[in-house]
Design a protein around this motif. Structure first.
Motif, PDB file in Angstrom:
ATOM      1  N   PHE A 125       0.818  -1.208   0.000  1.00  0.00           N
ATOM      2  CA  PHE A 125       0.000   0.000   0.000  1.00  0.00           C
ATOM      3  C   PHE A 125       0.854   1.262   0.000  1.00  0.00           C
ATOM      4  O   PHE A 125       0.326   2.366   0.135  1.00  0.00           O
ATOM      5  N   GLY A 126       2.169   1.119  -0.143  1.00  0.00           N
ATOM      6  CA  GLY A 126       3.074   2.264  -0.086  1.00  0.00           C
ATOM      7  C   GLY A 126       2.819   3.318  -1.146  1.00  0.00           C
ATOM      8  O   GLY A 126       3.116   4.493  -0.932  1.00  0.00           O
ATOM      9  N   ASP A 127       2.251   2.909  -2.270  1.00  0.00           N
ATOM     10  CA  ASP A 127       1.957   3.872  -3.337  1.00  0.00           C
ATOM     11  C   ASP A 127       0.551   4.471  -3.224  1.00  0.00           C
ATOM     12  O   ASP A 127       0.239   5.435  -3.916  1.00  0.00           O
ATOM     13  N   THR A 128      -0.284   3.877  -2.378  1.00  0.00           N
ATOM     14  CA  THR A 128      -1.667   4.356  -2.285  1.00  0.00           C
ATOM     15  C   THR A 128      -1.998   4.982  -0.938  1.00  0.00           C
ATOM     16  O   THR A 128      -2.964   5.741  -0.849  1.00  0.00           O
ATOM     17  N   LEU A 129      -1.237   4.653   0.102  1.00  0.00           N
ATOM     18  CA  LEU A 129      -1.455   5.228   1.430  1.00  0.00           C
ATOM     19  C   LEU A 129      -0.222   6.012   1.856  1.00  0.00           C
ATOM     20  O   LEU A 129       0.898   5.522   1.725  1.00  0.00           O
ATOM     21  N   SER A 130      -0.438   7.200   2.383  1.00  0.00           N
ATOM     22  CA  SER A 130       0.681   8.011   2.895  1.00  0.00           C
ATOM     23  C   SER A 130       1.116   7.475   4.253  1.00  0.00           C
ATOM     24  O   SER A 130       0.403   6.665   4.877  1.00  0.00           O
ATOM     25  N   ASP A 131       2.270   7.920   4.724  1.00  0.00           N
ATOM     26  CA  ASP A 131       2.735   7.537   6.061  1.00  0.00           C
ATOM     27  C   ASP A 131       1.712   7.945   7.109  1.00  0.00           C
ATOM     28  O   ASP A 131       1.458   7.209   8.066  1.00  0.00           O
ATOM     29  N   ARG A 132       1.120   9.114   6.941  1.00  0.00           N
ATOM     30  CA  ARG A 132       0.096   9.609   7.876  1.00  0.00           C
ATOM     31  C   ARG A 132      -1.117   8.679   7.892  1.00  0.00           C
ATOM     32  O   ARG A 132      -1.683   8.385   8.943  1.00  0.00           O
ATOM     33  N   GLU A 133      -1.524   8.202   6.735  1.00  0.00           N
ATOM     34  CA  GLU A 133      -2.681   7.305   6.644  1.00  0.00           C
ATOM     35  C   GLU A 133      -2.364   5.933   7.238  1.00  0.00           C
ATOM     36  O   GLU A 133      -3.206   5.338   7.925  1.00  0.00           O
ATOM     37  N   ILE A 134      -1.172   5.431   6.988  1.00  0.00           N
ATOM     38  CA  ILE A 134      -0.764   4.154   7.578  1.00  0.00           C
ATOM     39  C   ILE A 134      -0.725   4.264   9.093  1.00  0.00           C
ATOM     40  O   ILE A 134      -1.200   3.376   9.814  1.00  0.00           O
ATOM     41  N   ALA A 135      -0.199   5.361   9.599  1.00  0.00           N
ATOM     42  CA  ALA A 135      -0.160   5.589  11.048  1.00  0.00           C
ATOM     43  C   ALA A 135      -1.580   5.631  11.608  1.00  0.00           C
ATOM     44  O   ALA A 135      -1.849   5.092  12.694  1.00  0.00           O
TER      45      ALA A 135
END
Length: 161
Positions: A125-135
């Motif tokens: 999901f690294g290309d579809t979710l930002s670090d902020r969204e993953i957090a």
């Protein structure tokens, strides 16, 4: 006597060399400062982050890991294709056995985060979710764990800040 092409005294060459070295150091340090990304905090007590994570979990994760974080049935038994079903993210699963850094890596890289050859259907999901969204997703998941499970995971390096 032949004329020197560069008639600069030796002490000036030393100054030029030193100045060039300092310039390289300053530019390199500036580049690191510009490229530095502040790690995103995963905070299950932040209601805004948890609310965003709940929303994102519903769209990106729930189809495999369940709307109540329950995972797929018989998640510890391999399927005929050799892959494991999606595990639960609640306290009954093993998600909390991993550090936040590893969990972020798994979400970003999917199967590539595992040892080579590990059979999994986990997409990247690294290309579809930002670090902020993953957090935010991880904050939501962690908000659903009992306090003792959160504390145990935190000791593994769970508190990413």
């Amino acid at each position: 006597m032949g004329r020197r092409l560069f008639a600069t005294p030796r002490r000036d060459w030393w100054r030029i060399g030193f100045g060039s070295a300092m310039l390289v150091i300053v530019l390199t340090a500036s580049g690191f400062v510009l490229l530095w990304k502040e790690p995103v905090r995963i905070d299950p007590s932040d209601s805004n982050q948890v609310a965003l994570g709940k929303q994102l979990y519903a769209t990106a994760c729930a189809s495999c890991h369940g709307t109540a974080l329950e995972g797929q049935p018989d998640w510890q038994r391999r399927l005929p294709n050799g892959r494991l079903p999606a595990p639960p993210h609640d306290a009954s699963g093993h998600t909390w056995h991993h550090s936040d850094a590893f969990l972020v890596l798994v979400i970003q890289r999917g199967a590539a985060a595992y040892p080579e050859g590990y059979p999994t259907d986990m997409p990247a999901f690294g290309d579809t979710l930002s670090d902020r969204e993953i957090a935010a997703i991880l904050a939501y998941i962690k908000s659903r764990w009992p306090a003792d499970i959160r504390a145990r995971q935190s000791r593994l390096g769970g508190a990413r800040s």
